[in-house]
Design a protein around this motif. Structure first.
Motif, PDB file in Angstrom:
ATOM      1  N   ASN A  84       0.834  -1.191   0.000  1.00  0.00           N
ATOM      2  CA  ASN A  84       0.000   0.000   0.000  1.00  0.00           C
ATOM      3  C   ASN A  84       0.881   1.258   0.000  1.00  0.00           C
ATOM      4  OD1 ASN A  84      -1.468   2.270   1.617  1.00  0.00           O
ATOM      5  ND2 ASN A  84      -3.112   0.917   0.956  1.00  0.00           N
ATOM      6  N   GLU A  85       0.682   2.131  -0.976  1.00  0.00           N
ATOM      7  CA  GLU A  85       1.548   3.303  -1.125  1.00  0.00           C
ATOM      8  C   GLU A  85       1.487   4.241   0.077  1.00  0.00           C
ATOM      9  OE1 GLU A  85       0.929   5.330  -4.774  1.00  0.00           O
ATOM     10  OE2 GLU A  85       1.485   3.617  -6.035  1.00  0.00           O
ATOM     11  N   GLU A  86       0.285   4.431   0.636  1.00  0.00           N
ATOM     12  CA  GLU A  86       0.164   5.320   1.790  1.00  0.00           C
ATOM     13  C   GLU A  86       0.910   4.753   2.987  1.00  0.00           C
ATOM     14  OE1 GLU A  86      -3.222   7.573   4.548  1.00  0.00           O
ATOM     15  OE2 GLU A  86      -3.857   6.223   2.935  1.00  0.00           O
ATOM     16  N   PHE A  87       0.778   3.453   3.214  1.00  0.00           N
ATOM     17  CA  PHE A  87       1.491   2.816   4.326  1.00  0.00           C
ATOM     18  C   PHE A  87       2.996   2.912   4.124  1.00  0.00           C
ATOM     19  CE2 PHE A  87       3.407  -0.855   6.487  1.00  0.00           C
ATOM     20  CZ  PHE A  87       2.899  -0.688   7.767  1.00  0.00           C
ATOM     21  N   GLN A  88       3.447   2.760   2.887  1.00  0.00           N
ATOM     22  CA  GLN A  88       4.876   2.820   2.593  1.00  0.00           C
ATOM     23  C   GLN A  88       5.478   4.173   2.965  1.00  0.00           C
ATOM     24  OE1 GLN A  88       4.970   1.884  -1.579  1.00  0.00           O
ATOM     25  NE2 GLN A  88       4.517  -0.287  -1.278  1.00  0.00           N
ATOM     26  N   SER A  89       4.663   5.224   2.915  1.00  0.00           N
ATOM     27  CA  SER A  89       5.166   6.580   3.175  1.00  0.00           C
ATOM     28  C   SER A  89       5.171   6.956   4.656  1.00  0.00           C
ATOM     29  CB  SER A  89       4.319   7.603   2.407  1.00  0.00           C
ATOM     30  OG  SER A  89       3.001   7.663   2.936  1.00  0.00           O
ATOM     31  N   LEU A  90       4.646   6.081   5.534  1.00  0.00           N
ATOM     32  CA  LEU A  90       4.559   6.400   6.960  1.00  0.00           C
ATOM     33  C   LEU A  90       5.913   6.305   7.654  1.00  0.00           C
ATOM     34  CD1 LEU A  90       1.273   4.557   8.028  1.00  0.00           C
ATOM     35  CD2 LEU A  90       1.545   6.944   7.373  1.00  0.00           C
ATOM     36  N   ASP A  91       5.972   6.884   8.852  1.00  0.00           N
ATOM     37  CA  ASP A  91       7.156   6.789   9.706  1.00  0.00           C
ATOM     38  C   ASP A  91       7.076   5.500  10.513  1.00  0.00           C
ATOM     39  OD1 ASP A  91       9.248   7.075  11.451  1.00  0.00           O
ATOM     40  OD2 ASP A  91       8.415   8.779  12.532  1.00  0.00           O
ATOM     41  N   HIS A  92       8.042   4.618  10.315  1.00  0.00           N
ATOM     42  CA  HIS A  92       8.038   3.316  11.002  1.00  0.00           C
ATOM     43  C   HIS A  92       9.137   3.226  12.062  1.00  0.00           C
ATOM     44  CE1 HIS A  92       5.219   1.882   7.942  1.00  0.00           C
ATOM     45  NE2 HIS A  92       6.034   2.370   7.023  1.00  0.00           N
TER      46      HIS A  92
END
Length: 294
Positions: A84-92
């Motif tokens: 998921n592109e939005e999840f990929q852009s999150l701070d982990h």
């Protein structure tokens, strides 16, 4: 649990911060009840309850608003989020531990998850009949192993054949467990109990597995899911693991169907990640990456 999770939560204790466990699993399932519920209470964590993990936009929003330190999930959820592109852009950056259970985590899924989050998925293993944990991988091993780890303290695990004898090292058989967490039997079901308990106290899990020379166990598949092709054993998990590496395959599932010539043959169901994928491409990839009868 601390022996296996190591120092995953130490930095939160030192900063007096409560780590968040994202509970995107139903608490009535023994995996979620124990790992998210009981362990979360034991370590003083905040339990972030996700009522419907299939609603990815809501789950991702919760992940963004309350970054988890611990994320237990099943393979399908790891796959959906990692792609998921939005999840990929999150701070982990707060994610210290990702744990897979309930079903085998595919290598391709674990690779994508690590690329996105920087976190290695750790697998454990257990059943309701084993309260539930039987084995786990120690935290911080440095790579995704694909196995279910080492037996828990005071727990014996063995690979048994149909007659209840231990198989040779490296050979496949039924994973069987003996220990203080194993049930005494099924309530008022003596026949069912006799089918799964050996005379020396091992519980036969119904999972086919193998043990390596270092004592680590790996699940091949459920015994009842095995496909018998002209006398050869084919395990759906193995086929799924190989086929999921195709760049145009997002997810896949394999079952056995009746066949006049060979008794059964594998049938694969595919979710495309690229609309151009054809059945011929899938068959060709299978021929390249699997032995003929698989």
């Amino acid at each position: 649990s601390d022996t296996y999770l190591g120092d995953a939560f130490d930095k939160f204790e030192k900063s007096n911060e409560q780590p968040v466990i994202m509970t995107a699993l139903p608490l009535y399932h023994i995996f979620s009840f124990t790992v998210c519920g009981m362990f979360g209470l034991y370590r003083g964590c905040i339990g972030l309850l996700v009522p419907n993990p299939r609603d990815l936009p809501s789950l991702i929003k919760a992940y963004k608003d309350y970054p988890p330190a611990f994320f237990p999930a099943v393979n399908t959820l790891f796959t959906a989020l990692a792609n998921n592109e939005e999840f990929q852009s999150l701070d982990h950056s707060k994610l210290e531990m990702s744990m897979g259970g309930g079903m085998a985590v595919l290598k391709d899924t674990a690779t994508k998850w690590e690329q996105v989050t920087g976190n290695i998925i750790v697998q454990g293993y257990g059943l309701s009949e084993t309260s539930p944990v039987a084995s786990a991988n120690p935290h911080g091993t440095g790579e995704f192993s694909g196995n279910i780890g080492l037996p828990m303290p005071a727990t014996d695990m063995a690979i048994l054949d149909e007659e209840g004898n231990e198989v040779a090292l490296g050979e496949r058989g039924e994973i069987s467990i003996r220990g203080p967490q194993v049930m005494k039997g099924y309530w008022k079901r003596e026949d069912a109990t006799a089918e799964v308990m050996t005379s020396d106290g091992y519980f036969r899990t119904g999972d086919i597995g193998v043990m390596d020379e270092d004592g680590y166990f790996k699940i091949v598949d459920r015994k009842k899911d095995m496909i018998l092709v002209s006398g050869f054993n084919v395990y759906p998990n193995e086929v799924e693991d190989a086929m999921s590496t195709h760049p145009k395959i997002l997810e896949c599932g394999v079952i056995g169907i009746d066949d006049e010539k060979s008794g059964e043959v594998p049938k694969i169901y595919v979710v495309r990640s690229d609309a151009s994928l054809t059945a011929d491409e899938v068959i060709a990839y299978g021929k390249e990456n699997l032995t003929g009868y698989k």
